[in-house]
Write an enzyme that holds these catalytic residues in place. Structure first.
Site, mmCIF file in Angstrom:
data_model
loop_
_atom_site.group_PDB
_atom_site.id
_atom_site.type_symbol
_atom_site.label_atom_id
_atom_site.label_comp_id
_atom_site.label_asym_id
_atom_site.label_seq_id
_atom_site.Cartn_x
_atom_site.Cartn_y
_atom_site.Cartn_z
ATOM 1 N N ASP A 186 -2.665 -4.699 3.462
ATOM 2 C CA ASP A 186 -2.812 -4.849 4.685
ATOM 3 C C ASP A 186 -3.953 -5.968 4.902
ATOM 4 O OD1 ASP A 186 -0.983 -3.044 5.526
ATOM 5 O OD2 ASP A 186 -2.466 -1.474 6.009
ATOM 6 N N ARG A 188 -3.522 -1.016 13.445
ATOM 7 C CA ARG A 188 -4.980 -0.819 13.231
ATOM 8 C C ARG A 188 -5.527 -2.064 13.713
ATOM 9 N NH1 ARG A 188 -3.529 2.289 8.815
ATOM 10 N NH2 ARG A 188 -3.949 4.324 9.167
ATOM 11 N N ASP A 239 -6.757 -6.593 6.394
ATOM 12 C CA ASP A 239 -8.199 -6.102 6.933
ATOM 13 C C ASP A 239 -9.050 -5.916 5.826
ATOM 14 O OD1 ASP A 239 -7.331 -3.678 6.049
ATOM 15 O OD2 ASP A 239 -6.836 -2.749 7.770
ATOM 16 N N TYR A 261 1.551 -3.998 13.391
ATOM 17 C CA TYR A 261 0.506 -3.365 12.860
ATOM 18 C C TYR A 261 -0.366 -2.726 13.771
ATOM 19 C CZ TYR A 261 -3.244 -2.158 9.252
ATOM 20 O OH TYR A 261 -4.000 -1.686 8.206
ATOM 21 N N GLU A 306 -10.491 -3.109 4.324
ATOM 22 C CA GLU A 306 -9.693 -2.208 3.478
ATOM 23 C C GLU A 306 -8.517 -2.715 2.608
ATOM 24 O OE1 GLU A 306 -10.993 0.828 2.521
ATOM 25 O OE2 GLU A 306 -12.580 0.488 4.063
ATOM 26 N N HIS A 360 -5.535 -8.877 13.697
ATOM 27 C CA HIS A 360 -4.192 -8.644 14.041
ATOM 28 C C HIS A 360 -3.829 -8.959 15.375
ATOM 29 C CE1 HIS A 360 -3.682 -6.934 9.824
ATOM 30 N NE2 HIS A 360 -4.805 -6.452 10.093
ATOM 31 N N GLU A 372 0.908 -1.174 0.007
ATOM 32 C CA GLU A 372 -0.140 -0.052 0.043
ATOM 33 C C GLU A 372 0.860 1.188 0.000
ATOM 34 O OE1 GLU A 372 -3.232 0.199 2.857
ATOM 35 O OE2 GLU A 372 -3.657 -2.007 2.874
#
Length: 478
Positions: free
Chosen positions: A81, A299, A83, A297, A85, A343, A9
């Site tokens: 990532d 988030r 998740d 990570y 998104e 995570h 990303e």
């Protein structure tokens, strides 16, 4: 020739990862999402079951062109990532670059280390369409809510504002709190404190009861009357209670608790905290060590940590603080209900890289946040702190006063995460029932009840979390 293309990303992450992979790999960044709902009209075809209509923004066309050319001749590894998104970004890449979803390699990792990256390469999977569809549903809801609410803002506030599904609810919380404040009527009350002495040093006691009932003093006349009634009367210890207490450490940080702690202790906004954490996650220059990722990570809503990270922390604690600072059983924290648990908790990648070691290489804000994360993680695996608490009840005429004190018996996790002075009660001198004390000073203070405080970053995030509003990724932008 480089036969593999890894797409991440962010460019900073790409730079860190590229040094771990051999010459057969090239690592490029998508710079976040490469497409979004079309801005023209609603961007959703409601008549076809709310089918989204996507477009590539003008500022992403150059990135897409470069990735498309590279992808034609290479094996593509999607490393966004893990998740909703991140999964959506991976899926959009397969769509735009013409990659087969069932054959394109999807890899995920929770920390940017050579071990984690190589393990991910060994265990690729395909794009998880359940996560993709969850993200699409949330994005469509965002657009539907914004499409309906934004015109109201344009009329009532000013043009060009937009309303979001999470932000709108957060605004309501703020408006309701402001309404509470405006409706609040302050009430007067008085506090009494006595500075008493048995043996040095003197200690403070607070008035708790008058004639056997909770002390309520509503005006200056009552305060003056009570002060006169106490003048010259002896303060006599009625009872002394002593007991040991153990205080356990808190779990390692998740996104919301990190943002709250950074706001309360460092005065960082949630957005600033996440920007700093992003840099610590993607990698910072550490002299001879080169570009090094410092934290996992950032988030996450899970307090879970990897077994090897827990063991590394236990080894570090024994070597640094001694065996007595290690609990008999390793501490395992359970995630709250409703947590995605995708995570680990936010923790240092390598617990042996202490804040003091990195301080010469980091700007103050990065050092401060790393120290906060590192200390909380190490403390979370340490033994509890033990205290000797003393509570004395003291009688004077028809009033009852209370004094509290504590003595630290064993530091435990406080060896790495010390309390501030304001958190600790002073130790009381030896006291015994029937003992007469010397009054050094009697203070009375006029106070007024206060309205509910306006939300800070920390309290708004806590309230959102308690009410199930938003996710770790939305707290900072909100």
């Amino acid at each position: 020739m480089q036969e593999n293309l890894v797409i991440v990303e962010s460019p900073a992450k790409a730079k860190t990862i590229e040094k771990f992979l051999g010459k057969d790999f090239i690592v490029k960044s998508s710079f976040g999402h490469i497409r979004d709902l079309a801005k023209k009209d609603l961007g959703i075809n409601i008549g076809e079951g709310y089918k989204p209509v996507y477009e590539i923004p003008g500022d992403k066309k150059k990135v897409v062109d470069e990735l498309t050319k590279l992808a034609k001749s290479k094996t593509v590894w999607l490393a966004s990532d893990e998740d909703r998104e991140g999964e959506a970004i991976a899926w959009h890449l397969t769509e735009v670059l013409g990659l087969p979803v069932d054959r394109t390699k999807r890899i995920v990792f929770h920390e940017i280390t050579k071990r984690a990256i190589l393990e991910a390469i060994e265990k690729p999977r395909t794009v998880n369409m359940d996560l993709v569809n969850a993200q699409q549903a949330r994005r469509i809801l965002d657009r539907l809510v914004g499409f309906e609410l934004s015109p109201v803002l344009w009329k009532k506030v000013r043009p060009a504002l937009s309303a979001g599904r999470v932000q709108s609810v957060a605004v309501r919380l703020i408006v309701e709190r402001e309404a509470e404040r405006e409706a609040f009527k302050p009430e007067e009350y008085w506090l009494f404190k006595a500075l008493l002495a048995a043996a040095p040093p003197p200690f403070k006691a607070e008035l708790v009861k008058i004639s056997g009932k909770k002390a309520v003093i509503s005006n200056a006349e009552q305060a003056d009357s009570l002060e006169a009634a106490l003048r010259g009367k002896p303060f006599v210890v009625e009872s002394v209670e002593e007991k040991e207490r153990e205080r356990a450490p808190q779990p390692p940080f998740i996104t919301s608790t990190l943002q709250q702690a950074a706001n309360q202790r460092l005065s960082y906004t949630a957005k600033r905290t996440m920007n700093i954490a992003q840099r610590l996650y993607e990698g910072v220059e550490l002299g001879d060590k080169g570009l090094t990722a410092l934290i996992t990570y950032m988030r996450t809503d899970s307090t879970r940590i990897a077994d090897e990270a827990r063991q590394a922390a236990r080894d570090f604690i024994v070597q640094t603080f001694g065996q007595d600072h290690l609990p008999k059983k390793a501490r395992i924290y359970k995630a709250k209900g409703g947590a995605q648990d995708a995570h680990e908790a936010i923790r240092p990648v390598d617990v042996t890289i202490t804040p003091d070691m990195v301080k010469p290489y980091l700007p103050p804000e990065q050092y401060n946040l790393y120290r906060l994360i590192w200390s909380r993680f190490v403390a979370s695996q340490m033994a509890g702190a033990r205290f000797h608490d003393t509570t004395a009840l003291i009688a004077c005429a028809h009033t009852l006063w209370r004094a509290k004190g504590e003595r630290l018996l064993f530091s435990g996790f406080l060896a790495v995460l010390p309390r501030g002075k304001e958190e600790a009660d002073a130790e009381l001198p030896p006291l015994a029932a029937g003992q007469t004390l010397t009054l050094n000073k009697l203070d009375k203070e006029q106070k007024f009840t206060q309205p509910p405080a306006r939300y800070t970053d920390a309290t708004l995030i806590r309230t959102m979390e308690e009410n199930g509003i938003g996710r770790p990724s939305t707290y900072a932008p909100t």
